[in-house]
Motif scaffolding. Structure first.
Motif, PDB file in Angstrom:
ATOM      1  N   GLU A 397       0.959  -0.989  -0.193  1.00  0.00           N
ATOM      2  CA  GLU A 397       0.086  -0.276  -0.085  1.00  0.00           C
ATOM      3  C   GLU A 397       0.472   0.664   0.218  1.00  0.00           C
ATOM      4  N   LEU A 398       0.846   2.050  -0.680  1.00  0.00           N
ATOM      5  CA  LEU A 398       1.604   3.086  -1.165  1.00  0.00           C
ATOM      6  C   LEU A 398       0.811   4.668   0.165  1.00  0.00           C
ATOM      7  N   PHE A 399       1.873   5.030   0.770  1.00  0.00           N
ATOM      8  CA  PHE A 399       1.483   6.159   1.605  1.00  0.00           C
ATOM      9  C   PHE A 399       2.723   7.435   1.334  1.00  0.00           C
ATOM     10  N   GLY A 400       1.981   8.812   1.740  1.00  0.00           N
ATOM     11  CA  GLY A 400       3.194   9.937   1.800  1.00  0.00           C
ATOM     12  C   GLY A 400       2.747  10.644   0.184  1.00  0.00           C
ATOM     13  N   ASP A 401       3.935  11.246   0.427  1.00  0.00           N
ATOM     14  CA  ASP A 401       3.653  11.836  -1.130  1.00  0.00           C
ATOM     15  C   ASP A 401       4.758  11.290  -2.511  1.00  0.00           C
ATOM     16  N   ILE A 402       4.887  11.442  -3.356  1.00  0.00           N
ATOM     17  CA  ILE A 402       6.655  11.086  -4.274  1.00  0.00           C
ATOM     18  C   ILE A 402       7.584  12.144  -3.741  1.00  0.00           C
ATOM     19  N   ILE A 403       8.030  11.540  -2.829  1.00  0.00           N
ATOM     20  CA  ILE A 403       9.276  11.874  -2.751  1.00  0.00           C
ATOM     21  C   ILE A 403      11.076  12.064  -3.961  1.00  0.00           C
ATOM     22  N   SER A 404      10.947  12.931  -4.177  1.00  0.00           N
ATOM     23  CA  SER A 404      12.702  12.981  -5.025  1.00  0.00           C
ATOM     24  C   SER A 404      13.896  13.354  -4.287  1.00  0.00           C
ATOM     25  N   ALA A 405      14.821  12.162  -4.869  1.00  0.00           N
ATOM     26  CA  ALA A 405      16.062  12.216  -3.947  1.00  0.00           C
ATOM     27  C   ALA A 405      17.123  12.915  -4.964  1.00  0.00           C
ATOM     28  N   ASP A 406      18.304  13.662  -5.242  1.00  0.00           N
ATOM     29  CA  ASP A 406      18.413  14.613  -5.953  1.00  0.00           C
ATOM     30  C   ASP A 406      20.000  14.444  -5.296  1.00  0.00           C
ATOM     31  N   VAL A 407      20.850  13.195  -6.046  1.00  0.00           N
ATOM     32  CA  VAL A 407      22.172  12.581  -5.999  1.00  0.00           C
ATOM     33  C   VAL A 407      23.047  12.377  -7.342  1.00  0.00           C
TER      34      VAL A 407
END
Length: 409
Positions: A397-407
C-alpha cells in the motif's frame, strides 16, 4: 509466374526509391553495425541461472514486448532482433557475453544488462568500444557519469536515492532508531549503504548499531540475521537480492525479532519475494516504489495497467502479473522503443546515446502517477522519484507523497 511477380514487386520499390532520393531523404539514413533498412539488432545479458535468476524474467518480458512491436510493424519499419545471453550473475561470464554481442553478433547496443557487479565488469569495455550500455538494470549511482562514461546510462532510481528516502523517513518518524543493516558484499550493497549513511548524515554513527555483509555464494543468510538481532536493533535495513530477501523475511519471523523492516525496492516483488517468504511474515515491511503494482486495486481501471495486462494475456501468457520484475521489463522495453523511434533513420550508436540523453517527461504506462523519465547530456539518471509503501495483507500500500532524491553521480 514467380519471375513475373518479382518484376512487378520490384517496380513500385524502384519508383519509391526514386521518390525518396528526390527528396534527399535517402542520404540521411545512417547506420552503425547492428542497424539496416530492415533490422535493429539489440544485445542483452541476464542472469537466467545462478543466485539472481529471479531477475531472468525481465529478459523474457523484453523479448515478448519486442515480438509484439515487430508484429505491429516494428520501429520505423525495422524489426528488432533481440539477442539475450545468460551470465549467471557472474562478472567474468558477463565480459565474455558482452564481447560476443559486440564483436561477433555486432549488435547496435547492449540493452538493460542486469546487476551491478556484471555491469561494472563491462563498464570500461563498452565505453572503449563506444557501444551504448543502455538503461542498465541496476541502480548503482555510478551509471550517472556522462563525463567519464558517456556510453553508459541507468534507468531505475539510484540505490543511494532510495536509502536516502528511508533515512529521511527514519529521522522524522523514528529519530531514536537503532539500525541494523544487512547488505550484499559488492558494489550494489555498498551503494545502498552509502545512501543510507549520507541520508542520516551526522546521526549515522549513533543510529547504526550493526552492519553485516554476505556473499551471494552463501547458501543461506540465517546466521547473519541471528547476529543482527543480537545487536538490539529495532530497525532492520535489508539490502539483498530476491532469494536472500525472502530468506531474511522468513528467518526474522522464525526467531521472533520484530524490527521495523525496510526492504530494498529490487526485492519488493510480491510474486518472487513476498509470497515465497509467506505473506504473514511480511506484514508492515516498508519499501519504495516507482512502478504500479498489479495487486493494487487502485489501478483496476487505469488505462496503462489495462494495456499492460492485455500485453501479458496476448503476448506473454507465461508472465506472472504479480512479479514486479515483469513490470520492470515492460517499462524499460517501452523506454527503449521510444528512444529508437526518436532516432528515426539515424541509427548510429552516437545518435542512440544522444536521444537517450534527451528524454523529456516521458512516461511508460507502468510508472506511478507523477513520476516521469527525464535525461539530459549532463544527467544520466532517468528516474529519481519514489513513493514509500507498506506491505499489508497480500499487497503493498502506497503512502505519503512522491519523494525526490537528488543524488549526484
Amino acid at each position: 509466374m514467380p519471375a513475373m511477380h518479382l518484376r512487378l514487386a520490384a517496380l513500385p520499390a524502384a519508383l519509391g526509391l526514386l521518390a525518396v532520393s528526390a527528396t534527399g531523404a535517402l542520404a540521411q539514413k545512417k547506420y552503425d553495425p547492428g542497424a539496416s533498412d530492415t533490422e535493429i539488432k539489440i544485445g542483452n545479458i541476464m542472469p537466467y541461472s545462478g543466485p539472481a535468476s529471479a531477475y531472468g524474467v525481465i529478459g523474457k518480458t523484453e523479448e515478448a514486448y519486442f515480438k509484439k512491436i515487430n508484429a505491429e510493424g516494428g520501429i520505423n519499419g525495422r524489426k528488432i532482433t533481440f539477442i539475450s545471453y545468460d551470465d549467471a550473475y557472474s562478472p567474468p561470464k558477463t565480459v565474455e557475453q558482452a564481447r560476443k554481442l559486440v564483436e561477433s553478433d555486432e549488435v547496435l547496443l547492449v540493452f538493460n544488462p542486469l546487476g551491478t557487479p556484471p555491469n561494472s565488469a563491462i563498464h570500461k569495455y563498452m565505453n572503449s568500444k563506444k557501444v551504448p550500455q543502455l538503461f542498465v538494470a541496476t541502480g548503482a549511482t555510478k551509471w550517472n557519469d556522462p563525463k567519464d562514461f558517456p556510453w553508459t546510462i541507468g534507468w531505475q532510481p539510484s540505490y543511494q536515492s532510495e536509502t536516502q528516502i528511508y533515512a529521511k523517513y527514519l529521522l522524522k518518524e523514528k529519530p531514536d532508531a537503532k539500525i541494523a543493516v544487512l547488505y550484499q558484499n559488492d558494489d550494489y550493497g555498498k551503494d545502498y549503504l552509502k545512501g543510507l549513511k549520507d541520508g542520516l548524515g551526522t546521526k549515522a554513527a549513533s543510529m547504526i548499531v550493526a552492519e553485516d555483509s554476505f556473499e551471494t555464494s552463501e547458501p543461506t543468510i540465517d546466521n547473519h540475521i541471528v547476529k543482527l538481532k543480537a545487536s538490539g536493533a529495532n530497525v532492520f535495513i535489508d539490502i539483498a537480492t530476491p532469494k536472500f530477501a525472502a530468506q531474511a523475511i522468513k528467518k526474522i519471523a522464525e526467531i521472533e525479532w520484530k524490527p521495523l523492516h525496510f526492504l530494498n525496492n529490487v526485492s519488493a516483488s510480491v510474486g518472487s519475494v513476498m509470497k515465497p517468504a509467506g505473506f504473514e511474515n511480511g506484514q508492515g515491511i516498508i519499501s519504495a516504489a516507482y512502478l504500479k503494482d498489479v495487486s493494487d486495486p487502485q489501478w483496476e481501471n487505469d488505462p496503462g495497467m489495462k494495456a499492460f495486462l492485455a500485453f501479458l494475456q496476448k503476448d506473454f501468457p507465461d508472465g506472472n502479473k504479480l512479479d514486479g520484475n515483469v513490470v520492470v521489463g515492460y517499462g524499460v522495453a517501452q523506454t527503449l522503443v521510444k528512444v529508437l523511434q526518436m532516432c528515426g533513420d539515424n541509427l548510429t550508436r552516437e545518435n542512440v546515446m544522444k536521444q537517450a540523453a534527451n528524454l523529456k517527461d516521458f512516461r511508460t504506462e507502468v510508472l506511478l502517477p507523477g513520476i516521469k523519465i527525464n535525461t539530459s547530456p549532463t544527467d544520466f539518471a532517468p528516474i529519481s522519484q519514489l513513493q514509500l509503501m507498506r506491505f499489508k495483507g497480500e499487497k503493498w500500500e502506497l503512502f505519503g507523497d512522491i519523494i525526490s532524491a537528488d543524488v549526484g553521480g
